[in-house]
Scaffold this motif. Structure first.
Motif, mmCIF file in Angstrom:
data_model
loop_
_atom_site.group_PDB
_atom_site.id
_atom_site.type_symbol
_atom_site.label_atom_id
_atom_site.label_comp_id
_atom_site.label_asym_id
_atom_site.label_seq_id
_atom_site.Cartn_x
_atom_site.Cartn_y
_atom_site.Cartn_z
ATOM 1 N N ALA A 51 0.821 -1.222 0.000
ATOM 2 C CA ALA A 51 0.000 0.000 0.000
ATOM 3 C C ALA A 51 0.847 1.260 0.000
ATOM 4 C CB ALA A 51 -0.917 0.001 1.219
ATOM 5 N N GLY A 52 2.166 1.117 0.189
ATOM 6 C CA GLY A 52 3.035 2.281 0.264
ATOM 7 C C GLY A 52 2.771 3.122 1.490
ATOM 8 N N ALA A 53 2.453 2.451 2.594
ATOM 9 C CA ALA A 53 2.105 3.162 3.823
ATOM 10 C C ALA A 53 2.880 2.571 4.995
ATOM 11 C CB ALA A 53 0.606 3.064 4.086
ATOM 12 N N ALA A 54 3.014 3.375 6.036
ATOM 13 C CA ALA A 54 3.655 2.890 7.255
ATOM 14 C C ALA A 54 2.729 1.894 7.951
ATOM 15 C CB ALA A 54 3.963 4.062 8.183
ATOM 16 N N LYS A 55 3.331 0.879 8.541
ATOM 17 C CA LYS A 55 2.526 -0.145 9.208
ATOM 18 C C LYS A 55 1.660 0.440 10.315
ATOM 19 C CE LYS A 55 4.569 -3.466 11.587
ATOM 20 N NZ LYS A 55 5.290 -4.714 11.938
ATOM 21 N N VAL A 56 2.145 1.502 10.937
ATOM 22 C CA VAL A 56 1.397 2.121 12.029
ATOM 23 C C VAL A 56 0.050 2.641 11.548
ATOM 24 C CG1 VAL A 56 2.412 4.410 11.728
ATOM 25 C CG2 VAL A 56 1.558 3.716 13.970
ATOM 26 N N LEU A 57 -0.032 3.066 10.278
ATOM 27 C CA LEU A 57 -1.302 3.546 9.744
ATOM 28 C C LEU A 57 -2.334 2.432 9.676
ATOM 29 C CD1 LEU A 57 -0.117 5.909 6.860
ATOM 30 C CD2 LEU A 57 -0.915 6.536 9.136
ATOM 31 N N PHE A 58 -1.872 1.230 9.361
ATOM 32 C CA PHE A 58 -2.786 0.094 9.325
ATOM 33 C C PHE A 58 -3.336 -0.206 10.710
ATOM 34 C CE2 PHE A 58 -1.089 -0.461 5.174
ATOM 35 C CZ PHE A 58 -2.036 -1.210 4.476
ATOM 36 N N TYR A 59 -2.455 -0.136 11.705
ATOM 37 C CA TYR A 59 -2.893 -0.455 13.060
ATOM 38 C C TYR A 59 -3.828 0.610 13.625
ATOM 39 C CZ TYR A 59 0.073 -4.547 13.443
ATOM 40 O OH TYR A 59 0.617 -5.792 13.269
ATOM 41 N N ARG A 60 -3.809 1.800 13.064
ATOM 42 C CA ARG A 60 -4.764 2.818 13.498
ATOM 43 C C ARG A 60 -6.170 2.471 13.033
ATOM 44 N NH1 ARG A 60 -1.349 8.303 11.996
ATOM 45 N NH2 ARG A 60 0.210 8.142 13.671
ATOM 46 N N LEU A 61 -6.271 1.819 11.888
ATOM 47 C CA LEU A 61 -7.581 1.458 11.341
ATOM 48 C C LEU A 61 -7.977 0.024 11.664
ATOM 49 C CD1 LEU A 61 -7.216 3.133 7.842
ATOM 50 C CD2 LEU A 61 -8.616 3.923 9.736
ATOM 51 N N PHE A 62 -6.981 -0.840 11.821
ATOM 52 C CA PHE A 62 -7.230 -2.257 12.119
ATOM 53 C C PHE A 62 -6.342 -2.636 13.300
ATOM 54 C CE2 PHE A 62 -7.654 -1.496 7.575
ATOM 55 C CZ PHE A 62 -8.953 -1.909 7.342
ATOM 56 N N PRO A 63 -6.915 -2.951 14.450
ATOM 57 C CA PRO A 63 -6.109 -3.208 15.648
ATOM 58 C C PRO A 63 -5.222 -4.451 15.551
ATOM 59 C CG PRO A 63 -8.418 -3.723 16.042
ATOM 60 C CD PRO A 63 -8.358 -3.019 14.726
ATOM 61 N N SER A 64 -5.471 -5.304 14.574
ATOM 62 C CA SER A 64 -4.679 -6.522 14.440
ATOM 63 C C SER A 64 -4.749 -7.022 13.003
ATOM 64 C CB SER A 64 -5.198 -7.618 15.380
ATOM 65 O OG SER A 64 -6.507 -8.007 14.992
ATOM 66 N N ARG A 65 -3.871 -7.941 12.671
ATOM 67 C CA ARG A 65 -3.923 -8.579 11.354
ATOM 68 C C ARG A 65 -5.242 -9.309 11.189
ATOM 69 N NH1 ARG A 65 -3.266 -13.409 9.042
ATOM 70 N NH2 ARG A 65 -2.200 -13.563 7.020
ATOM 71 N N GLU A 66 -5.718 -9.933 12.277
ATOM 72 C CA GLU A 66 -6.986 -10.668 12.221
ATOM 73 C C GLU A 66 -8.150 -9.737 11.872
ATOM 74 O OE1 GLU A 66 -3.998 -12.956 14.092
ATOM 75 O OE2 GLU A 66 -4.712 -10.942 14.623
ATOM 76 N N ALA A 67 -8.095 -8.507 12.398
ATOM 77 C CA ALA A 67 -9.153 -7.544 12.099
ATOM 78 C C ALA A 67 -9.138 -7.148 10.629
ATOM 79 C CB ALA A 67 -8.996 -6.313 12.974
ATOM 80 N N LEU A 68 -7.955 -7.064 10.047
ATOM 81 C CA LEU A 68 -7.843 -6.726 8.630
ATOM 82 C C LEU A 68 -8.347 -7.875 7.766
ATOM 83 C CD1 LEU A 68 -6.966 -4.798 6.420
ATOM 84 C CD2 LEU A 68 -4.608 -5.601 6.719
ATOM 85 N N VAL A 69 -8.001 -9.103 8.139
ATOM 86 C CA VAL A 69 -8.494 -10.273 7.416
ATOM 87 C C VAL A 69 -10.018 -10.350 7.521
ATOM 88 C CG1 VAL A 69 -8.511 -12.803 7.391
ATOM 89 C CG2 VAL A 69 -6.342 -11.569 7.631
ATOM 90 N N GLU A 70 -10.548 -10.074 8.700
ATOM 91 C CA GLU A 70 -11.997 -10.073 8.898
ATOM 92 C C GLU A 70 -12.664 -9.026 8.007
ATOM 93 O OE1 GLU A 70 -15.876 -10.676 10.684
ATOM 94 O OE2 GLU A 70 -14.117 -11.895 10.247
#
Length: 205
Positions: A51-70
């Motif tokens: 995505a060309g983004a910092a990993k911290v940005l993902f964790y702001r929107l998705f608290p975990s990898r499982e939440a992103l998969v969900e």
């Protein structure tokens, strides 16, 4: 000569971030990475880099990898439910709508459908419930159906789950040599015959 002091430049406002749009973009990127690398092999770092983004940005929107998969699963679920919420236009029309949307962005569907029967997630049970619920109008028990018809109707409505999963994967990967029009026409004929046979077999009339 104008010796008035120059006007100060107005402070630039940072553009507002559309969090919903960013979240949707990340879910789409995640689906592509999960499809390419494998559902259980892809990491948050892989997705963030794609995505060309910092990993911290993902964790702001998705608290975990499982939440992103969900979130990938929920995207597929919403598309299926929306397709079945539209007016019925003949046998195969609902699946045709699902396919038309999935064709534009196949990765989420391929991730969910290819992994739903692995037993490692609850996706199969959830998809089965969705498909059974959306198919129920075809199996509404008649007024003269023997006792227990509601339970039998529920079983009948989920009988084609496996064929739906396998067919959708094949269609999205274009492995059967058919056009989408031919696929939906074929599916419609199967559903019509399946409904008639299932209503008789499960004693719904």
């Amino acid at each position: 000569m104008d010796d008035a002091a120059p006007l100060a430049s107005p402070a630039r406002r940072k553009p507002r971030v559309d969090h919903d749009a960013r979240r949707a973009e990340y879910v789409s990127v995640a689906a592509r990475v999960l499809h390419d690398k494998g559902l259980h092999a892809a990491t948050m770092r892989d997705i963030a880099e794609a995505a060309g983004a910092a990993k911290v940005l993902f964790y702001r929107l998705f608290p975990s990898r499982e939440a992103l998969v969900e979130a990938v699963f929920l995207k597929v679920e919403a598309i299926i439910l929306d397709a079945y919420a539209q007016p019925w236009e003949g046998y195969g029309s609902m699946v045709g709508r699902v396919l038309a949307v999935a064709r534009k962005e196949p990765a989420p569907f391929l991730v969910v459908l290819k992994n739903c029967r692995s037993g490692q997630l609850d996706w199969e049970d959830r998809l089965r419930r969705i498909m059974a619920r959306t198919s129920m109008p075809l199996f509404e028990p008649g007024p003269n159906a023997p006792a227990g018809a509601d339970t039998r109707a529920l079983k009948a409505s989920g009988a084609m789950f496996g064929l739906f999963v396998d067919s959708m994967i094949t269609w999205l990967e274009d492995r059967d040599g058919l056009t989408d029009e031919e696929r939906i026409r074929w599916w419609g004929r199967i559903v019509k015959a399946w409904r008639e046979a299932a209503r008789e077999a499960f004693r719904l009339d």
